[in-house]
Design an enzyme around this catalytic site. Structure first.
Site, mmCIF file in Angstrom:
data_model
loop_
_atom_site.group_PDB
_atom_site.id
_atom_site.type_symbol
_atom_site.label_atom_id
_atom_site.label_comp_id
_atom_site.label_asym_id
_atom_site.label_seq_id
_atom_site.Cartn_x
_atom_site.Cartn_y
_atom_site.Cartn_z
ATOM 1 N N SER A 79 59.481 36.432 29.909
ATOM 2 C CA SER A 79 60.083 35.770 31.059
ATOM 3 C C SER A 79 60.169 34.274 30.840
ATOM 4 O O SER A 79 60.835 33.567 31.586
ATOM 5 C CB SER A 79 59.254 36.047 32.311
ATOM 6 O OG SER A 79 58.074 35.263 32.291
ATOM 7 N N GLY A 80 59.472 33.788 29.819
ATOM 8 C CA GLY A 80 59.458 32.353 29.582
ATOM 9 C C GLY A 80 58.306 31.679 30.293
ATOM 10 O O GLY A 80 58.019 30.508 30.060
ATOM 11 N N GLY A 81 57.622 32.416 31.173
ATOM 12 C CA GLY A 81 56.447 31.876 31.838
ATOM 13 C C GLY A 81 55.280 31.797 30.852
ATOM 14 O O GLY A 81 55.379 32.310 29.734
ATOM 15 N N VAL A 82 54.191 31.177 31.293
ATOM 16 C CA VAL A 82 53.045 30.985 30.410
ATOM 17 C C VAL A 82 52.500 32.334 29.914
ATOM 18 O O VAL A 82 52.292 32.525 28.713
ATOM 19 C CB VAL A 82 51.912 30.226 31.143
ATOM 20 C CG1 VAL A 82 50.745 29.973 30.207
ATOM 21 C CG2 VAL A 82 52.429 28.924 31.716
ATOM 22 N N ASP A 83 52.307 33.259 30.856
ATOM 23 C CA ASP A 83 51.650 34.518 30.501
ATOM 24 C C ASP A 83 52.452 35.325 29.483
ATOM 25 O O ASP A 83 51.915 35.749 28.464
ATOM 26 C CB ASP A 83 51.418 35.378 31.747
ATOM 27 C CG ASP A 83 50.683 34.608 32.828
ATOM 28 O OD1 ASP A 83 50.011 33.618 32.473
ATOM 29 O OD2 ASP A 83 50.787 34.990 33.996
ATOM 30 N N SER A 84 53.737 35.514 29.769
ATOM 31 C CA SER A 84 54.492 36.357 28.848
ATOM 32 C C SER A 84 54.721 35.638 27.527
ATOM 33 O O SER A 84 54.820 36.277 26.480
ATOM 34 C CB SER A 84 55.792 36.855 29.475
ATOM 35 O OG SER A 84 56.709 35.817 29.638
ATOM 36 N N SER A 85 54.785 34.307 27.551
ATOM 37 C CA SER A 85 54.938 33.572 26.288
ATOM 38 C C SER A 85 53.716 33.747 25.410
ATOM 39 O O SER A 85 53.828 33.985 24.208
ATOM 40 C CB SER A 85 55.150 32.082 26.546
ATOM 41 O OG SER A 85 56.292 31.881 27.329
ATOM 42 N N GLY A 130 31.530 43.475 47.931
ATOM 43 C CA GLY A 130 32.383 44.645 48.102
ATOM 44 C C GLY A 130 32.752 44.838 49.557
ATOM 45 O O GLY A 130 32.101 44.295 50.445
ATOM 46 N N GLU A 134 29.738 32.540 42.731
ATOM 47 C CA GLU A 134 30.781 32.561 41.698
ATOM 48 C C GLU A 134 32.037 31.815 42.117
ATOM 49 O O GLU A 134 32.868 31.452 41.286
ATOM 50 C CB GLU A 134 31.122 34.014 41.339
ATOM 51 C CG GLU A 134 31.844 34.822 42.417
ATOM 52 C CD GLU A 134 30.929 35.481 43.456
ATOM 53 O OE1 GLU A 134 29.799 34.979 43.644
ATOM 54 O OE2 GLU A 134 31.354 36.460 44.103
ATOM 55 N N LYS A 179 44.130 32.463 34.439
ATOM 56 C CA LYS A 179 45.207 31.570 33.995
ATOM 57 C C LYS A 179 44.729 30.524 32.986
ATOM 58 O O LYS A 179 45.358 30.317 31.953
ATOM 59 C CB LYS A 179 45.792 30.870 35.219
ATOM 60 C CG LYS A 179 47.130 30.269 34.963
ATOM 61 C CD LYS A 179 48.141 31.368 35.055
ATOM 62 C CE LYS A 179 49.531 30.929 34.702
ATOM 63 N NZ LYS A 179 50.453 32.044 34.974
ATOM 64 N N HIS A 237 28.542 33.600 47.997
ATOM 65 C CA HIS A 237 29.193 33.857 46.703
ATOM 66 C C HIS A 237 29.046 32.649 45.765
ATOM 67 O O HIS A 237 29.853 31.726 45.835
ATOM 68 C CB HIS A 237 30.678 34.152 46.914
ATOM 69 C CG HIS A 237 30.930 35.467 47.563
ATOM 70 N ND1 HIS A 237 30.976 36.649 46.865
ATOM 71 C CD2 HIS A 237 31.122 35.801 48.868
ATOM 72 C CE1 HIS A 237 31.208 37.652 47.696
ATOM 73 N NE2 HIS A 237 31.291 37.162 48.918
ATOM 74 N N CYS A 249 26.120 39.104 47.979
ATOM 75 C CA CYS A 249 26.806 39.571 49.186
ATOM 76 C C CYS A 249 26.591 41.080 49.372
ATOM 77 O O CYS A 249 25.489 41.494 49.678
ATOM 78 C CB CYS A 249 28.276 39.193 49.156
ATOM 79 S SG CYS A 249 28.970 39.183 50.809
ATOM 80 N N TYR A 250 27.629 41.911 49.152
ATOM 81 C CA TYR A 250 27.400 43.353 49.297
ATOM 82 C C TYR A 250 26.240 43.789 48.421
ATOM 83 O O TYR A 250 25.390 44.585 48.828
ATOM 84 C CB TYR A 250 28.657 44.139 48.927
ATOM 85 C CG TYR A 250 28.510 45.622 49.157
ATOM 86 C CD1 TYR A 250 28.640 46.145 50.438
ATOM 87 C CD2 TYR A 250 28.195 46.487 48.114
ATOM 88 C CE1 TYR A 250 28.482 47.496 50.675
ATOM 89 C CE2 TYR A 250 28.030 47.847 48.345
ATOM 90 C CZ TYR A 250 28.178 48.342 49.622
ATOM 91 O OH TYR A 250 28.006 49.685 49.855
HETATM 92 N N1 GLN Z 1 31.322 44.321 53.294
HETATM 93 C C1 GLN Z 1 30.174 43.489 53.385
HETATM 94 C C2 GLN Z 1 30.209 42.608 54.634
HETATM 95 O O1 GLN Z 1 31.198 42.528 55.292
HETATM 96 C C3 GLN Z 1 30.032 42.607 52.156
HETATM 97 C C4 GLN Z 1 31.135 41.599 52.024
HETATM 98 C C5 GLN Z 1 31.195 40.960 50.663
HETATM 99 O O2 GLN Z 1 30.591 41.425 49.712
HETATM 100 N N2 GLN Z 1 31.960 39.885 50.558
HETATM 101 O O3 GLN Z 1 29.228 41.983 54.970
#
Ligand code: GLN
Length: 514
Positions: A223-229, A55, A171, A370, A169, A82-83
């Site tokens: 729109s013909g794009g993937v999402d709207s199709s 965050g 993820e 996507k 991170h 992280c946060y």
């Molecule tokens: N705001 C926090 C920082 O700057 C955490 C950042 C984050 O979660 N990517 O360290």
């Protein structure tokens, strides 16, 4: 057997949906909740594990997003990212402050201790970092399990309490072994079984749409794009003849695209949608005259879209719902993804003028990435050629032309883009590159052609590889192919005398130009 669940608590990080997605990929059901959700609600859900996302706040700051200390005393495993990691330490008595050296990007992490979290992970492993603050000292009870050159606490654990904190991170795919770390948490720490299937998204959506729409009339923006199709076919399957698809040719489509869309969705195509094509090119060019600010262009195009729909809706009679092919990255970038910061507004999201006469908006793909949209498309029986079509932004070429949009510039970028795509396909690269297109820069420069001075536009070629469209790397196209594209564009497209190749990754760039 009850359905096992992981709860992700959202502190506003840009990658929070990715966390959920990685968990789904491990075949474990998961839901995202705001950090404001009270502890009783979370407890009632009886999750197998809790993940706290990243965050933008500093956890020691005033009004920072926070959580109840009791969250760590439920006996449920918690993983802070992280946060989330910083907050866990802060709340439990560690010390978090501004880091002397902020880390951003791929960083080498040293794993110091045996931990279930790092089961089968290399001792030195590349991880994605994005932080200004750091954990200076861990909370009592915790043990440091990883560090980097600039970050003394890259990860910490309190094994008996099943509390885990990581500064990077996992993820994000740039964290090479991140998915393995998350699956270690889910399977070895939370003891999940992993028997949930991503199967019935389509089935559930159809049911939900039917329930929501009832006997109402639905208008779909195609729109013909993937999402709207995919959204259109999903709606067609759910409510059939109650659905009318309006395809607005705003004159900002790729070369020949309008006709291609009509071939697929029109009366002679495989679907029996009510299909209306509106040729509104002139209207859009008129509105865009003299406008060069990208956000303003997006807003104008988005608004004009809605106007056109409104007019069509009037012709159809009362319309109750408007369908849009918004997908998750659009939501995040528009700052509506739970707690995330605004990057740019998207014509599909928010910004709807309040004079719109639709009762409600239906966005069936709002939670999908996507590639998940494509999977849903295949499940719906949409042909592969359409499902794997190049992604295309809602505002179309309007945001691939830097500066003012004119019919003349649209022609240039359409021609250049068609040549580029043709040559990429000829070179056999069309399946291996994620997204590639030409954009018209607003730069004019001097050249010489046929011994004559030219003062023309420069076109930029872009090609990126990305899995989830949240981050992207520039594709390496052989020079011989680029040279050929350059030659053809200069020779065949009047008004262009220079061809550039864009090397920028995302971040710091975005995939599109504006
Ligand atoms: N705001 C926090 C920082 O700057 C955490 C950042 C984050 O979660 N990517 O360290």
């Amino acid at each position: 057997m009850s359905r096992e669940k992981i709860v992700v608590i959202d502190f506003g990080g840009q990658y929070n949906q990715l966390v959920a997605r990685r968990i789904r990929e491990c075949k474990v059901y998961c839901e995202i909740y705001s950090y404001k959700t009270d502890i009783e609600t979370i407890k009632k859900m009886n999750p197998k594990g809790i993940i706290l996302t990243g965050g933008p706040d500093s956890c020691y700051g005033e009004n920072a997003a926070t959580c109840n200390q009791a969250l760590f005393e439920l006996g449920i495993p918690v993983l802070g990212l992280c946060y989330g990691a910083q907050l866990m330490m802060h709340v439990l008595g560690g010390h978090v402050c501004k880091a002397p050296v902020r880390e951003y990007g791929k960083i080498l992490v040293d794993i110091d201790k045996n931990s279930m979290l790092f089961n089968n992970i290399s001792e030195k492993t590349i991880c994605w970092m994005s932080h200004n603050d750091y954990i200076e000292t861990v909370a009592p009870g915790f043990q440091i399990i990883a560090h980097t050159a600039d970050c003394p606490v890259a990860a910490a654990q309190w094994e008996e309490k099943k509390l885990y904190a990581i500064q990077f991170h996992p993820e994000v795919l740039h964290t090479t072994e991140g998915t393995k770390m998350l699956s270690n948490f889910i399977f070895h720490i939370c003891d999940c079984r992993g028997d949930w299937k991503m199967d019935s998204f389509v089935e559930n959506s159809i049911k939900e749409i039917r329930k929501k729409v009832g006997k109402g009339k639905v208008l779909c923006a195609l729109s013909g794009g993937v999402d709207s199709s995919v959204a259109a076919v999903l709606l067609a399957k759910a409510v059939g003849s109650q659905l009318t698809c309006v395809f607005v040719d705003h004159g900002l489509l790729r070369k020949n695209e309008g006709d291609e869309v009509e071939e697929v969705f029109g009366p002679h195509g495989p679907y029996s949608l009510n299909f209306i094509r509106v040729n509104a090119q002139k209207r859009f060019y008129e509105k865009l005259k003299g406008i060069d600010e990208p956000e303003q262009k997006r807003k104008i195009i988005g608004e004009e879209f809605i106007r056109v729909f409104e007019e069509e809706a009037k012709k159809i009679g009362a319309v109750d719902f408007l369908v849009q092919g918004t997908i998750y990255p659009d939501v995040v970038e528009s700052g509506l993804g739970g707690e995330s910061a605004v990057i740019k507004s998207h014509h599909n999201v928010g910004g709807l003028p309040d004079y719109v006469n639709f009762e409600e908006i239906i966005e069936p793909l709002r939670d999908l990435f996507k590639d998940e949209v494509r999977k849903a498309g295949l499940e719906l029986g949409i042909p592969e050629t359409l499902v794997y079509r190049q992604p295309f932004p809602g505002p179309g070429l309007g945001i691939r032309i830097v500066g003012e949009v004119t019919a003349e510039k649209v022609r240039m970028v359409q021609e250049a883009d068609a040549i580029y795509r043709e040559e990429i396909a000829k070179a056999g690269l069309d399946k291996s590159i994620g997204q590639y297109f030409a954009a018209l820069t607003n730069m004019r420069s001097v050249g010489v052609m046929g011994d004559e001075r030219t003062y023309d536009y420069a076109v930029a070629l872009r090609a990126v590889n990305t899995i989830d469209f949240m981050t992207a790397e520039t594709a390496e196209i052989p020079f011989s192919v680029l040279t050929k594209v350059m030659n053809r564009i200069i020779n065949e497209v009047k008004g262009i005398n220079r061809v550039l190749y864009d090397l920028t990754s995302k971040p710091p760039g975005t995939i599109e130009f504006e």
